[in-house]
Write an enzyme that holds these catalytic residues in place. Structure first.
Site, PDB file in Angstrom:
ATOM      1  CB  SER A  37      -0.968  -0.043   1.189  1.00 19.16           C
ATOM      2  OG  SER A  37      -2.025   0.869   1.025  1.00 19.16           O
ATOM      3  CG  ASP A 207      -4.344  -1.840   0.371  1.00 15.03           C
ATOM      4  OD1 ASP A 207      -3.351  -2.500   0.704  1.00 15.03           O
ATOM      5  OD2 ASP A 207      -4.517  -0.663   0.717  1.00 15.03           O
TER       6      ASP A 207
END
Length: 378
Positions: A37, A207
């Site tokens: 991320s 993600d």
């Protein structure tokens, strides 16, 4: 080096590394950077040759734009069903709940993906993972492939590492797109579909924090799979993003037996109570980070250094106003004896003679020595 997810809290990782490695010498000696991320931005930037101080500046200067709330009509086409549109038209969409969430964020992503991508293109341009020099540090970032299909099987979720290894099928991806794929946090940013001219359609990504918020174990896997690195030879420093107050006390939960999809995804806290936004994602990412830290420590033992500390406040991953307090808290931490000891350990690990196989050449098979070379010890 591995870098956790954490939104603007990745500033913690960048500032800690800046203090430990002000001239970038340790980063140059690093074989592999791995991130998840927002930590993917740190890892990719370091592999691209950007120093930690400039990475910290990137977060400080771009956080407000990246995490600028999206208007309900930002899509060119209407993304809502008839029922959702009625709800949006009849309910005050900007009335905030106790946790800062709004009604509109139930029906669409909270932030604009294009703002994030503009910032990433400004940082990386159109550089591709495969273009990183083989003689320098390599990189991999975690992302969840949403519809991976193998021959003769149905689509399934697939955790992947998008990296610069020439054997990696995703290495033709732009650095900016790799970061986008790793940062496509459900409810915050839209799923991301990169363009891969040489690999065709690889679908959408979400993600990497959904399975590897702390990518330490992912780093060990990538080093083994693509760099021929035995885990006994791995030295790792894992940078956290500051341990923040999380979880839900029993007094804050309310009627737990009533919790369904709405409460797990967008709960509205009772007055005076505090419930994390999107607790399902918050819980899974936090738990996966803690388990990864445990497992990596068990495998690498004293060759695993975990650089992290308590922030003593609730997480504000998407709040640009947290930049100042985070910077101050890091400044306090780097003045502590705890960090001084960790910094010395990092320096010692990264500056001792290294007899391991170089990552840049590890992918090429080492030719066997000839009988003549063996006889004369060549």
């Amino acid at each position: 080096m591995s870098f956790d997810s954490g939104g603007v809290r990745s500033l913690v990782s960048a500032l800690l590394l800046k203090d430990a490695d002000p001239k970038g010498h340790l980063a140059q000696k690093t074989d592999l950077f791995v991130g998840t991320s927002s930590g993917a931005i740190v890892a990719l930037a370091l592999a691209y040759g950007i120093r930690a101080g400039a990475i910290a500046d990137f977060f400080a200067n771009n956080a407000a734009k990246i995490y600028e709330p999206a208007d309900t009509d930002w899509n060119e086409g209407n993304p809502f069903s008839f029922e959702q549109q009625i709800a949006l038209d009849t309910v005050p969409t900007y009335d905030k709940a106790a946790n800062g969430e709004t009604i509109k964020s139930v029906f669409q992503t909270k932030y604009l993906s294009r703002n994030l991508r503009d910032a990433l293109i400004g940082l990386f341009g159109n550089a591709r993972l495969s273009e990183l020099p083989r003689s320098g540090p390599q990189v991999a970032v975690a992302a969840l492939q949403m519809g991976a299909v193998t021959r003769g099987s149905a689509a399934q979720w697939k955790p992947v590492l998008i990296g610069s290894s020439r054997k990696d099928p995703l290495s033709e991806m732009l650095l900016a797109d790799a970061a986008m794929a790793s940062m496509a946090t459900p409810t915050l940013f839209a799923p991301f579909k990169p363009s891969l001219p040489m690999a065709g359609d690889c679908g959408y990504f979400a993600d990497g924090g959904l399975f590897a918020a702390n990518p330490s174990m992912a780093a060990i896997e990538y080093a083994d799979q693509y760099c021929r690195a035995d885990h006994h030879d791995v030295e790792m420093v894992s940078f956290g993003t500051g341990r923040s107050n999380g979880g839900i006390d029993s007094g804050e939960l309310g009627r737990a037996e009533c919790w369904g999809a709405w409460q797990w995804m967008k709960p509205y806290a009772c007055e005076g109570k505090s419930i994390p936004a999107v607790p399902l994602i918050n819980a899974t990412s936090s738990a996966s980070a803690q388990m990864s830290e445990r497992y990596a420590g068990m495998i690498l033992k004293d060759r695993y250094i975990r650089a992290d500390f308590d922030l003593d406040e609730p997480a504000r991953d998407c709040d640009s106003s947290a930049i100042g307090p985070i910077t101050k808290r890091v400044a306090d931490h780097v003045a502590s004896e705890e960090w001084a000891a960790q910094s010395r350990a990092i320096q010692a690990a990264w500056t001792k003679p290294d007899e391991r196989t170089d990552v840049a050449t590890a992918e090429r098979p080492i030719p066997p020595k000839s009988r003549l070379s063996q006889m004369f010890g060549l």
